[in-house]
Design a protein around this motif. Structure first.
Motif, short mmCIF file in Angstrom:
data_model
loop_
_atom_site.label_atom_id
_atom_site.label_comp_id
_atom_site.label_asym_id
_atom_site.label_seq_id
_atom_site.Cartn_x
_atom_site.Cartn_y
_atom_site.Cartn_z
N SER A 204 0.81 -1.21 0.00
CA SER A 204 0.00 0.00 0.00
C SER A 204 0.85 1.27 0.00
O SER A 204 0.42 2.31 -0.49
N GLU A 205 2.05 1.18 0.57
CA GLU A 205 3.01 2.30 0.55
C GLU A 205 4.39 1.71 0.25
O GLU A 205 5.21 1.55 1.15
N PRO A 206 4.65 1.38 -1.01
CA PRO A 206 5.83 0.59 -1.35
C PRO A 206 7.14 1.36 -1.49
O PRO A 206 8.17 0.74 -1.76
N ALA A 207 7.12 2.66 -1.30
CA ALA A 207 8.33 3.44 -1.51
C ALA A 207 9.48 2.90 -0.67
O ALA A 207 9.39 2.80 0.55
N GLY A 208 10.57 2.51 -1.33
CA GLY A 208 11.75 2.02 -0.63
C GLY A 208 11.70 0.58 -0.21
O GLY A 208 12.64 0.09 0.43
N ILE A 209 10.61 -0.13 -0.53
CA ILE A 209 10.48 -1.54 -0.15
C ILE A 209 10.44 -2.37 -1.43
O ILE A 209 9.44 -2.35 -2.16
N PRO A 210 11.49 -3.10 -1.75
CA PRO A 210 11.51 -3.88 -3.00
C PRO A 210 10.48 -5.00 -2.99
O PRO A 210 10.18 -5.59 -1.96
N LYS A 211 9.91 -5.28 -4.16
CA LYS A 211 9.04 -6.44 -4.33
C LYS A 211 9.90 -7.70 -4.29
O LYS A 211 11.10 -7.65 -4.48
N PRO A 212 9.25 -8.88 -4.07
CA PRO A 212 7.82 -9.11 -3.87
C PRO A 212 7.42 -8.88 -2.41
O PRO A 212 8.27 -8.88 -1.52
N TYR A 213 6.12 -8.72 -2.21
CA TYR A 213 5.57 -8.53 -0.88
C TYR A 213 4.85 -9.81 -0.43
O TYR A 213 4.19 -10.45 -1.23
N PRO A 214 4.98 -10.20 0.82
CA PRO A 214 5.73 -9.49 1.85
C PRO A 214 7.24 -9.62 1.66
O PRO A 214 7.73 -10.69 1.29
#
Length: 254
Positions: A204-214
């Protein structure tokens, strides 16, 4: 003492009578049941229902800090809640406090922790089913927590998981609980549905968090997971409860 015992037995007997009549009395009521996630997010689930024009009543029966072990060993408490609310649907949030309270005692043994939660969860959902056999239970577990945003959270992580703990370790423990407790429970008990949302707040707020999620090396964004390190913000709850509605209640409510 005798007076208190008499009151207790009267309450127990009353609950049993009410539950015996539940088949004809129950409507489409929902309860939020279990731990602090249920207690804190229930109002947000109600908002999601109302946004989608659902008029079903919803009651908050969450108890902060409560564990699967507590409810499994206190069947009268469960019975009294069910007799009071007669729900058709239960959103159950449970197991997180079992992890937090037993991780060090179990020496960080994921398998031992999950096995105990599985036994207690099984006891709880079987009791619910024996009392209200038409009641359906939905559980999504949790989402990735944030133990690294503040000094307070880092101290909490070290206290609960050990001085060498990392964000990755805490996320691996939670995902292990989802895989080894909740997935088997949904398979073993047809009245239980598991709708995982792991990584939703990261997405929902992916800035700075590389995929994949989790992404287990990163926490959920602090803007969405910032209440005492283990609870969502108001906006985070809205996101999670909208997902719970879309993934489950939208399909079962008239």
């Amino acid at each position: 003492v005798r007076s208190n015992m008499a009151v207790g037995w009267i309450a127990f007997a009353t609950a049993a009578i009410v539950l015996a009549l539940a088949g004809s009395a129950r409507g489409d009521d929902i309860i939020c049941f279990g731990d602090s996630w249920a207690a804190f997010a229930c109002d947000h689930l109600e908002t999601a229902l109302r946004v989608h024009l659902k008029k079903n009543s919803i009651k908050n029966e969450g108890v902060s800090g409560s564990t699967a072990n507590f409810w499994a060993n206190n069947p009268t408490a469960v019975e009294l809640i069910l007799a009071k609310t007669l729900p058709k649907y239960i959103w159950l949030s449970i197991g997180g406090d079992d992890i937090l309270g037993s991780f060090l005692a179990q020496h960080g043994n994921f398998t031992a922790i999950n096995q105990q939660i599985s036994r207690d969860l099984g006891t709880l959902v079987r009791q619910i089913h024996s009392l209200l056999p038409l009641t359906e239970i939905v559980i999504f577990g949790y989402d990735i927590l944030n133990f690294v945003a503040t000094d307070e959270c880092r101290v909490m992580m070290a206290t609960i998981f050990g001085v060498n703990a990392t964000q990755r370790l805490t996320s691996e423990m939670l995902l292990s609980y989802g895989t080894n407790v909740l997935t088997p429970a949904a398979t073993a008990y047809p009245w239980v549905t598991y709708v995982p949302v792991w990584g939703l707040l990261q997405a929902s707020e992916p800035a700075g968090i590389p995929k994949p999620y989790p992404n287990i090396d990163f926490p959920s964004p602090y803007s969405l997971m910032n209440d005492g390190c283990i609870h969502a913000s108001a906006r985070g709850w809205d996101i999670l409860m909208t997902a719970l509605y879309n993934n489950y209640f939208a399909h079962v409510l008239a």
